[in-house]
Design a protein around this motif. Structure first.
Motif, PDB file in Angstrom:
ATOM      1  N   SER B  73       0.831  -1.206   0.000  1.00 43.22           N
ATOM      2  CA  SER B  73       0.000   0.000   0.000  1.00 43.22           C
ATOM      3  C   SER B  73       0.862   1.251   0.000  1.00 43.22           C
ATOM      4  O   SER B  73       0.552   2.237  -0.671  1.00 43.22           O
ATOM      5  N   LEU B  74       1.976   1.202   0.749  1.00 44.75           N
ATOM      6  CA  LEU B  74       2.873   2.359   0.781  1.00 44.75           C
ATOM      7  C   LEU B  74       3.430   2.646  -0.613  1.00 44.75           C
ATOM      8  O   LEU B  74       3.417   3.791  -1.087  1.00 44.75           O
ATOM      9  N   VAL B  75       3.878   1.585  -1.286  1.00 44.63           N
ATOM     10  CA  VAL B  75       4.478   1.778  -2.609  1.00 44.63           C
ATOM     11  C   VAL B  75       3.425   2.259  -3.608  1.00 44.63           C
ATOM     12  O   VAL B  75       3.659   3.214  -4.351  1.00 44.63           O
ATOM     13  N   LEU B  76       2.253   1.600  -3.586  1.00 46.48           N
ATOM     14  CA  LEU B  76       1.221   1.998  -4.548  1.00 46.48           C
ATOM     15  C   LEU B  76       0.812   3.445  -4.334  1.00 46.48           C
ATOM     16  O   LEU B  76       0.741   4.233  -5.288  1.00 46.48           O
ATOM     17  N   ALA B  77       0.563   3.809  -3.064  1.00 47.60           N
ATOM     18  CA  ALA B  77       0.129   5.183  -2.791  1.00 47.60           C
ATOM     19  C   ALA B  77       1.196   6.171  -3.214  1.00 47.60           C
ATOM     20  O   ALA B  77       0.900   7.186  -3.866  1.00 47.60           O
ATOM     21  N   SER B  78       2.467   5.884  -2.890  1.00 44.20           N
ATOM     22  CA  SER B  78       3.496   6.873  -3.221  1.00 44.20           C
ATOM     23  C   SER B  78       3.734   6.936  -4.725  1.00 44.20           C
ATOM     24  O   SER B  78       3.992   8.016  -5.251  1.00 44.20           O
ATOM     25  N   VAL B  79       3.616   5.788  -5.407  1.00 44.59           N
ATOM     26  CA  VAL B  79       3.818   5.838  -6.856  1.00 44.59           C
ATOM     27  C   VAL B  79       2.695   6.621  -7.535  1.00 44.59           C
ATOM     28  O   VAL B  79       2.941   7.403  -8.460  1.00 44.59           O
ATOM     29  N   LEU B 151       5.615   8.029   3.296  1.00 47.23           N
ATOM     30  CA  LEU B 151       4.804   8.247   2.094  1.00 47.23           C
ATOM     31  C   LEU B 151       5.217   9.540   1.396  1.00 47.23           C
ATOM     32  O   LEU B 151       5.421   9.565   0.177  1.00 47.23           O
ATOM     33  N   LEU B 152       5.376  10.609   2.191  1.00 45.05           N
ATOM     34  CA  LEU B 152       5.727  11.909   1.604  1.00 45.05           C
ATOM     35  C   LEU B 152       7.088  11.839   0.917  1.00 45.05           C
ATOM     36  O   LEU B 152       7.236  12.263  -0.244  1.00 45.05           O
ATOM     37  N   SER B 153       8.079  11.258   1.625  1.00 45.17           N
ATOM     38  CA  SER B 153       9.418  11.261   1.012  1.00 45.17           C
ATOM     39  C   SER B 153       9.464  10.350  -0.206  1.00 45.17           C
ATOM     40  O   SER B 153      10.111  10.682  -1.195  1.00 45.17           O
ATOM     41  N   PHE B 154       8.760   9.211  -0.149  1.00 45.79           N
ATOM     42  CA  PHE B 154       8.744   8.325  -1.319  1.00 45.79           C
ATOM     43  C   PHE B 154       8.064   9.009  -2.494  1.00 45.79           C
ATOM     44  O   PHE B 154       8.526   8.903  -3.632  1.00 45.79           O
ATOM     45  N   ALA B 155       6.947   9.702  -2.211  1.00 44.63           N
ATOM     46  CA  ALA B 155       6.212  10.347  -3.302  1.00 44.63           C
ATOM     47  C   ALA B 155       7.074  11.428  -3.954  1.00 44.63           C
ATOM     48  O   ALA B 155       7.151  11.527  -5.179  1.00 44.63           O
TER      49      ALA B 155
END
Lengths: 237, 278
Positions: B73-79, B151-155
């Motif tokens: 979920s983290l990866v999908l949301a940030s992508v 999430l913010l930094s990945f995005a």
């Protein structure tokens, strides 16, 4: 502002010296990993472009596994797995004390395997660019396989692979930040210690980012220099 | 004369014998290496079989599953957020306005030139040290939570990479496509959406897949800021049990995830480039 300069400085209460030692560790680690990764990557690429199916399979498995694992996990696998492995060997040899493996060596091997699996792809695509005639020409004038490889193929290969390898170097430089997780005193670890002690996290982590940027810019200069030097010996078309 | 006439039946039967396969050096090396891999895999399976512990599995398998869900979920949301953010950045990079293009350039340079882990630390610990100011603006709830910080930094990170992918893909479509559409009187936005984008996305598909895989692999570092993703629960399980199989299972899960994605992408690519195969 003056406070931050004092904190980053080399004087009393400044963290400049410890951060500088972190830079040294990061650069040393990256430089030590580079030849290891290049050598393994080259041989894996040789295996991949060979006509022998079993050799191809073995090389492709190597890339699949080490490109599929997160770098951090590879690091932990090498670090903790290596520790257990060394311990077991020690027990077999009759030594029962605790053995710690060096986190620098573990980091070098973990980053080296990751680097080599990417480098093998770069080398492979460079191999594909070199026409068959180059090998045949080498054999025709009586050079052995090893001589053809060393004197004819390799110089061209390096020139073609250089841009890709330059990118991989920049990635490697960034990946070294992960070794702070297994306790190696690199840039990130030193700045983290400073951040915890001084409670100036933004300043110190920002400094770490800037240092990585500067290292990247310096590397680009060096890579461009090598690129120009290599292009000079290439055929003029 | 009759000797020279070969009956059709004999001609089909008498093939040249297949050349003998000599034990050349590459062949021996290949067999040895495949043997080593096989031994390693058999050893791994044997070890995991021997070390199978009902209690351990009952205790940690559910946490692994929830960790896997956190990772995904983290990866999908940030992508997805990164994809949205990447559009203005890519447009900024291609802008003719010097100021806008240099701002976009520095954004991309910063996020591509520094380690993801340093960016995560900068946002989680760095912005966390401004708790009073953040409380004043009412954003403290967001920055206190490690998951949101990750999430913010990945995005932000993936937005920089995706902007470059998008820019390269749009550049790869030749100017003639724009000109052709313009000569037909198609408005610029419609040209972009209906003519340029479909062609650009074919070029961008492979890099997008690579970026997704890189994000999945990169997301493991959130374990270091106490987010319990797959890696986080693995670290927890290892620190409690000192059982090395905790790490091996995680390695298998990550490998399966990445390989599945890679094959999905291969399939997608062959599917959407059907019309290009001659």
């Amino acid at each position: 502002m003056e406070g931050s300069i004092a904190l980053l400085g080399f004087g009393e209460g400044g963290w400049g010296l410890s951060i500088a030692s972190g830079i040294l560790v990061t650069v040393t680690l990256a430089l030590a990993t580079l030849p290891l990764g290049l050598a393994i990557g080259f041989f894996v690429a040789l295996g991949k472009q060979s006509e022998e199916p079993s050799l191809k399979l073995a090389s492709n498995m190597y890339t699949t596994i080490f490109r599929g694992l997160p770098e951090l996990l590879t690091l932990f696998l090498v670090y903790y797995g290596g520790q257990i492995g060394v311990q077991k060997i020690g027990q077999l040899l009759g030594y029962s004390g605790a053995i710690e493996i060096n986190s620098f060596i573990a980091g070098m091997f973990a980053l080296g395997t990751v680097f080599s699996s990417y480098a093998s792809e770069v080398f492979l695509s460079a191999f594909r660019v070199i026409p068959r005639g180059q090998y045949e020409g080498g054999y025709a004038i009586g050079l052995s396989y090893g001589q053809t490889m060393r004197k004819i193929i390799l110089p061209q290969l390096i020139r073609i692979a250089l841009p890709g390898l330059g990118n991989l170097w920049l990635i490697l430089l960034k990946d070294t930040a992960l070794v702070s997780a297994i306790g190696l005193a690199d840039i990130l670890r030193q700045t983290a210690v400073a951040a915890r002690v001084t409670k100036q996290a933004f300043l110190f982590y920002g400094t770490a980012c800037v240092i990585f940027l500067v290292l990247g810019i310096l590397s680009s200069f060096v890579i461009n220099g090598i690129d120009r030097w290599a292009a000079k010996s290439g055929a003029k078309r | 004369m009759t000797d020279n006439v070969i009956s059709p039946a004999a001609a089909t039967v008498r093939r040249p014998p297949s050349p003998p396969k000599p034990w050349t050096k590459p062949r021996i090396t290949g067999y040895v290496l495949v043997g080593l891999w096989t031994a390693l895999i058999v050893g791994l399976v044997y070890y995991l079989f021997r070390a199978w512990d009902r209690e351990l599995v009952d205790k940690y398998a559910p946490t692994y599953l929830s960790g896997l869900w956190t990772t995904i979920s983290l990866v999908l949301a940030s992508v997805i957020i990164g994809a949205v953010l990447s559009v203005p950045v890519a447009l900024g990079r291609m802008s003719k306005n010097r100021i806008i293009s240099s701002i976009a350039y520095f954004y991309v340079y910063f996020f591509r030139g520094t380690p993801l882990i340093a960016q995560v630390f900068l946002i989680y610990y760095g912005l966390g040290s401004f708790s009073k100011e953040l409380q004043a603006v009412g954003l403290w709830g967001f920055f206190r939570d490690a998951w949101y910080c990750a999430l913010l930094s990945f995005a932000l990170n993936t937005a920089a990479y995706q902007a470059e992918i998008l820019r390269g893909a749009i550049r790869s479509v030749s100017v003639g496509q724009w000109e052709g559409a313009a000569s037909l009187g198609i408005p610029k936005f419609v040209t972009f959406r209906k003519i340029i984008l479909p062609q650009a996305l074919i070029v961008a598909l492979r890099p997008y897949g690579n970026e997704l895989i890189l994000m999945i692999k990169g997301s493991a570092i959130v374990a270091l800021i106490s987010v319990y993703d797959l890696m986080g629960y693995t670290k927890l399980a290892y620190s409690r049990t000192f059982d090395f199989q905790t790490y091996l299972w995680t390695a298998i899960i990550y490998l399966l995830l990445v390989e599945a994605l890679r094959h999905l992408w291969d399939w997608m690519e062959s599917r959407i480039t059907r019309h290009l195969i001659r």
